[in-house]
Design a protein around this motif. Structure first.
Motif: not given
Length: 307
Positions: A9-16, A20-24, A49-50, A71-74
């Motif tokens: 299943y992981i590629l389907e999850a990763v691709n979702s 995403q329309s939000y790319t950052c 991004r992965v 991770s580094s995201g806020s």
């Protein structure tokens, strides 16, 4: 994204996520000692991004915590390796927060079966109003078992730092304890209308389907810890009744396989003042439960399953 034997299943999850329309965004995946082709599938991902990290098997919570540390995201979303996000999920939640990092955004959800998204049905009994976390949790828990699946939420990093990360002693329904603890550290929960989680259900051998003694103990500990956080906020008879109902659900789930744990849960129910939560049954099971009692019916069904 923690991943263990998720190759199917992981590629389907990763691709979702990547579609995403939000790319950052960045996607940090920790392969938790998988013995299937998960590592091979992850090697096929070329998106910059992965980030992929491989470790010896340490459990879902440890893998999620490791991913967080890398991770580094806020803004943070924990996401299972077998679910799917709607295309505008993250964009909708980022817009909902609108830079207010004292709130947590959440979305709607539904189940799909047999790996077929065409079977998806949106959960209708889901509270979609903005509210303070305690009030939302109590309202959500008053009717049924609350859904606290981690992928539903977009969480500011500083809230996670204040709440603490995943409890690595837990496995089954570990999100119950974790999400209650995290949500209660926010000032507000905000619903995102265009964020839908497609929750894959009915997977044989999945963590949620585990009934080992260790998993059952984890479920009990998670419910015990999570409900304690609520009682520390408000210890009224109404809240105690809701808490008792969740322990009763454990009794219904684990009797007669784990009798010691069901005895512990029943003791906790008595301490809380009791519960009138009915045995969840329909058809012939409901009729037999009325005549023979639900424990006798579960024993009969267990014998039939063995035979």
């Amino acid at each position: 994204m923690p991943a263990y034997n998720a190759g199917k299943y992981i590629l389907e999850a990763v691709n979702s996520v990547l579609q995403q329309s939000y790319t950052c965004l960045e996607l940090v995946i920790v392969n938790d000692g998988s013995t299937d082709d998960t590592a091979y599938k992850l090697e096929s991902i070329s998106d910059s991004r992965v980030k992929v990290f491989h470790q010896k098997n340490a459990g879902q919570c440890a893998a999620a915590n490791k991913a967080y540390s890398l991770s580094s995201g806020s803004l943070i979303k924990f996401f299972d390796a077998d679910d799917v996000l709607s295309p505008h999920f993250i964009a909708s939640q980022v817009a909902t927060l609108n830079g207010q990092f004292n709130a947590i955004a959440f979305g709607s959800w539904g189940r799909f079966y047999n790996d077929d998204l065409n079977t998806f049905k949106l959960e209708k009994n889901w509270i979609t109003t903005n509210d303070v976390p305690f009030n939302w949790l109590i309202a959500s828990m008053s009717k049924s078992q609350v859904m606290l699946q981690c992928g539903l939420w977009l969480i500011p990093r500083h809230i996670l730092d204040n709440a603490g990360l995943w409890n690595e002693e837990l496995s089954l329904i570990n999100d119950f304890e974790f999400m209650i603890r995290v949500l209660l550290c926010a000032d507000e929960l905000r619903f995102s209308d265009n964020a839908i989680l497609y929750y894959r259900s009915g997977i044989k051998g999945s963590l949620s389907s585990t009934t080992s003694a260790k998993a059952a103990l984890s479920a009990y500990d998670s419910v015990n810890l999570g409900t304690q956080y609520l009682l520390q906020r408000c210890n009224t008879s109404y809240v105690r009744q809701i808490v008792a109902n969740h322990f009763k659900s454990l009794v219904y789930s684990f009797y007669p396989i784990h009798k010691e744990l069901t005895s512990l849960a029943e003791k906790r129910i008595a301490e809380l003042g009791g519960t009138s939560l009915p045995y969840p049954a329909g058809g012939y099971t409901k009729i037999l439960s009325t005549l023979l009692g639900w424990k006798t019916v579960k024993l009969i069904k267990q014998k039939l399953n063995i035979l």
